[in-house]
Design a protein around this motif. Sequence first.
Motif, PDB file in Angstrom:
ATOM      1  N   ASP A   1     -74.889  77.456  11.192  1.00 57.24           N
ATOM      2  CA  ASP A   1     -75.457  78.651  11.396  1.00 57.24           C
ATOM      3  C   ASP A   1     -74.322  79.796  11.961  1.00 57.24           C
ATOM      4  OD1 ASP A   1     -78.716  79.237  11.476  1.00 57.24           O
ATOM      5  OD2 ASP A   1     -78.125  77.124  12.081  1.00 57.24           O
ATOM      6  N   LEU A   2     -74.445  81.092  11.145  1.00 53.29           N
ATOM      7  CA  LEU A   2     -73.480  82.064  11.796  1.00 53.29           C
ATOM      8  C   LEU A   2     -74.379  83.281  12.090  1.00 53.29           C
ATOM      9  CD1 LEU A   2     -70.701  83.571  11.813  1.00 53.29           C
ATOM     10  CD2 LEU A   2     -71.175  84.264   9.398  1.00 53.29           C
TER      11      LEU A   2
ATOM     12  N   THR B   1     -71.860  84.241  16.867  1.00 49.07           N
ATOM     13  CA  THR B   1     -71.476  82.809  16.964  1.00 49.07           C
ATOM     14  C   THR B   1     -71.543  82.178  15.942  1.00 49.07           C
ATOM     15  OG1 THR B   1     -74.054  82.302  17.115  1.00 49.07           O
ATOM     16  CG2 THR B   1     -73.091  83.141  19.192  1.00 49.07           C
ATOM     17  N   PHE B   2     -71.022  80.917  15.746  1.00 49.54           N
ATOM     18  CA  PHE B   2     -70.880  79.901  14.590  1.00 49.54           C
ATOM     19  C   PHE B   2     -70.993  78.588  15.143  1.00 49.54           C
ATOM     20  CE2 PHE B   2     -68.683  76.892  11.782  1.00 49.54           C
ATOM     21  CZ  PHE B   2     -69.413  76.937  10.649  1.00 49.54           C
ATOM     22  N   GLY B   3     -72.051  77.925  14.454  1.00 51.35           N
ATOM     23  CA  GLY B   3     -72.333  76.400  15.187  1.00 51.35           C
ATOM     24  C   GLY B   3     -72.519  75.678  13.991  1.00 51.35           C
ATOM     25  N   VAL B   4     -72.258  74.339  14.161  1.00 51.85           N
ATOM     26  CA  VAL B   4     -72.571  73.346  13.175  1.00 51.85           C
ATOM     27  C   VAL B   4     -72.836  72.090  13.907  1.00 51.85           C
ATOM     28  CG1 VAL B   4     -69.974  72.822  13.133  1.00 51.85           C
ATOM     29  CG2 VAL B   4     -71.559  72.019  11.156  1.00 51.85           C
ATOM     30  N   HIS B   5     -73.930  71.495  13.490  1.00 51.26           N
ATOM     31  CA  HIS B   5     -74.187  69.975  14.002  1.00 51.26           C
ATOM     32  C   HIS B   5     -74.734  69.190  12.844  1.00 51.26           C
ATOM     33  CE1 HIS B   5     -78.504  70.307  14.456  1.00 51.26           C
ATOM     34  NE2 HIS B   5     -78.298  71.609  14.247  1.00 51.26           N
TER      35      HIS B   5
ATOM     36  N   LYS C   1     -80.633  75.354  -0.040  1.00 51.96           N
ATOM     37  CA  LYS C   1     -79.999  75.164   1.376  1.00 51.96           C
ATOM     38  C   LYS C   1     -79.492  76.443   2.081  1.00 51.96           C
ATOM     39  CE  LYS C   1     -77.696  71.306  -1.252  1.00 51.96           C
ATOM     40  NZ  LYS C   1     -78.631  71.253  -2.330  1.00 51.96           N
ATOM     41  N   PHE C   2     -79.989  77.400   1.791  1.00 48.72           N
ATOM     42  CA  PHE C   2     -79.277  78.607   2.514  1.00 48.72           C
ATOM     43  C   PHE C   2     -80.703  79.506   3.046  1.00 48.72           C
ATOM     44  CE2 PHE C   2     -76.387  77.884  -0.740  1.00 48.72           C
ATOM     45  CZ  PHE C   2     -75.012  78.072  -0.086  1.00 48.72           C
ATOM     46  N   ARG C   3     -80.574  79.777   4.124  1.00 46.84           N
ATOM     47  CA  ARG C   3     -81.558  80.501   5.006  1.00 46.84           C
ATOM     48  C   ARG C   3     -80.803  82.038   5.635  1.00 46.84           C
ATOM     49  NH1 ARG C   3     -81.784  78.004   9.084  1.00 46.84           N
ATOM     50  NH2 ARG C   3     -80.038  76.526   8.652  1.00 46.84           N
ATOM     51  N   VAL C   4     -81.637  83.023   5.530  1.00 44.21           N
ATOM     52  CA  VAL C   4     -81.264  84.312   5.820  1.00 44.21           C
ATOM     53  C   VAL C   4     -82.547  84.766   7.149  1.00 44.21           C
ATOM     54  CG1 VAL C   4     -80.862  86.803   5.875  1.00 44.21           C
ATOM     55  CG2 VAL C   4     -79.819  84.932   4.137  1.00 44.21           C
ATOM     56  N   GLY C   5     -82.055  84.996   8.187  1.00 43.75           N
ATOM     57  CA  GLY C   5     -82.853  85.544   9.473  1.00 43.75           C
ATOM     58  C   GLY C   5     -82.513  86.780   9.838  1.00 43.75           C
ATOM     59  N   TYR C   6     -83.721  87.538  10.302  1.00 45.42           N
ATOM     60  CA  TYR C   6     -83.396  88.951  10.896  1.00 45.42           C
ATOM     61  C   TYR C   6     -84.206  88.899  12.011  1.00 45.42           C
ATOM     62  CZ  TYR C   6     -83.207  93.912  11.778  1.00 45.42           C
ATOM     63  OH  TYR C   6     -83.362  95.186  12.151  1.00 45.42           O
ATOM     64  N   SER C   7     -83.775  89.694  13.272  1.00 38.76           N
ATOM     65  CA  SER C   7     -84.715  90.037  14.190  1.00 38.76           C
ATOM     66  C   SER C   7     -84.270  91.438  14.601  1.00 38.76           C
ATOM     67  CB  SER C   7     -84.681  88.949  15.519  1.00 38.76           C
ATOM     68  OG  SER C   7     -83.453  88.940  16.215  1.00 38.76           O
ATOM     69  N   PHE C   8     -85.682  92.181  15.226  1.00 43.94           N
ATOM     70  CA  PHE C   8     -85.161  93.405  15.813  1.00 43.94           C
ATOM     71  C   PHE C   8     -85.985  93.587  17.261  1.00 43.94           C
ATOM     72  CE2 PHE C   8     -87.100  97.670  16.557  1.00 43.94           C
ATOM     73  CZ  PHE C   8     -85.849  98.450  16.313  1.00 43.94           C
TER      74      PHE C   8
ATOM     75  N   ILE D   1     -78.644  89.310  13.146  1.00 37.56           N
ATOM     76  CA  ILE D   1     -78.658  88.683  11.622  1.00 37.56           C
ATOM     77  C   ILE D   1     -78.031  87.416  11.559  1.00 37.56           C
ATOM     78  CG2 ILE D   1     -77.645  89.053   9.391  1.00 37.56           C
ATOM     79  CD1 ILE D   1     -77.652  92.180  10.064  1.00 37.56           C
ATOM     80  N   ARG D   2     -78.583  86.421  10.783  1.00 35.95           N
ATOM     81  CA  ARG D   2     -78.510  85.060  10.849  1.00 35.95           C
ATOM     82  C   ARG D   2     -78.266  84.464   9.356  1.00 35.95           C
ATOM     83  NH1 ARG D   2     -81.110  80.634  10.880  1.00 35.95           N
ATOM     84  NH2 ARG D   2     -83.101  81.923  10.863  1.00 35.95           N
ATOM     85  N   LEU D   3     -77.229  83.664   9.036  1.00 39.09           N
ATOM     86  CA  LEU D   3     -77.199  82.916   7.894  1.00 39.09           C
ATOM     87  C   LEU D   3     -77.009  81.598   8.051  1.00 39.09           C
ATOM     88  CD1 LEU D   3     -76.620  82.717   4.863  1.00 39.09           C
ATOM     89  CD2 LEU D   3     -74.154  82.928   5.401  1.00 39.09           C
ATOM     90  N   GLY D   4     -77.860  80.713   7.611  1.00 40.36           N
ATOM     91  CA  GLY D   4     -78.135  79.142   8.033  1.00 40.36           C
ATOM     92  C   GLY D   4     -78.026  78.462   6.606  1.00 40.36           C
ATOM     93  N   VAL D   5     -77.276  77.214   6.639  1.00 43.89           N
ATOM     94  CA  VAL D   5     -77.077  76.201   5.429  1.00 43.89           C
ATOM     95  C   VAL D   5     -77.236  74.985   6.061  1.00 43.89           C
ATOM     96  CG1 VAL D   5     -75.172  75.501   3.818  1.00 43.89           C
ATOM     97  CG2 VAL D   5     -75.092  77.982   4.745  1.00 43.89           C
TER      98      VAL D   5
END
Length: 320
Positions: free
Chosen positions: A64-65, A82-86, A276-283, A300-304
Amino acid sequence: MGSGGLRQLKSENTDVMKKIIFATLLLIGFQGFAQQDPLFSQYMFNKLLLNPAYAGSKEVLSMDLLDRYQWVSIPGAPRTMTFGVHTALRNPHIGLGMYAYRDALGPTVSQGMMATYAYRLIFPSSKLSFGLQAGFKHVYFDESLMNTQFPDVAFTQPENPYLPDVNFGLYYYTNRYFVGISSKQLLQNEMGMVKQDGKNVYTQLLRHFYATAGAAFLINDDLVFRPSLLAKFVKNAPLQLDINASMVFKDLFWVGMSYRSEKAIIFLTEFRIAEKFRVGYSFDLYLNELLTYNKGSHEIRLGVDLELFQSRMLTPRYFF
């Protein structure tokens, strides 16, 4: 320039000064309440940032970015990346992960990296995970953003800019609900000391405590209702609650709303743009005094998600 133009220029300058003064008071108040940990509206998608025991719970390699721009139009407002991987391992009891972050508040910058280890107890229909994170935090003042006529001890670089950091958490989950508790900045390290009114004043990282809970209710084959809750507590600050309600459509489109006890409403959405790809947004829309001075907060978030062990994917992803 005519009198009308002068009045307009004077009015614009007055508005700018009001924003700067108000922003300064807000930032001082923010630090005074001791909220030293970044704030996220899309916490339900990547709880690794809040709880190390979450590592590996999705049974996939998950990355996730995220970029959060808070209080748009207020000078010096928080900006967090942030950038995270698990991932889970072939050993079903172990999850590993890491995340890196950069959090800027005015001239103050905090950045660091945390490595994560989680051990899971596996029951017939649930799992209990114990997680530990260890890493470092680097705190400093960006001098290029400071313009003071005389030296000010408030802007002195911290004596200990590199600090070790440790977090701990518990996470219990099934294919229908989850609960978690965690604590961050367990070491409560001191960043430095300044003289104030002839006394030594120490700046210290405070422990933050989190509790999360959520559930998934299957409405029909295409629709899932997913409420969740986040509670955050730190000494010298009020308890903060985020209450979320969302709907998931065919595991492809997600939409929801949250209410934050700081008098804010959050609108959230996520799209699965590929397998395999997700895009998220919040306001974030603030309902307090901030409403007049800013244009909300964006995240804004990009997930794989990569399925390394396909046979281990036993439940739909939206339950996590």
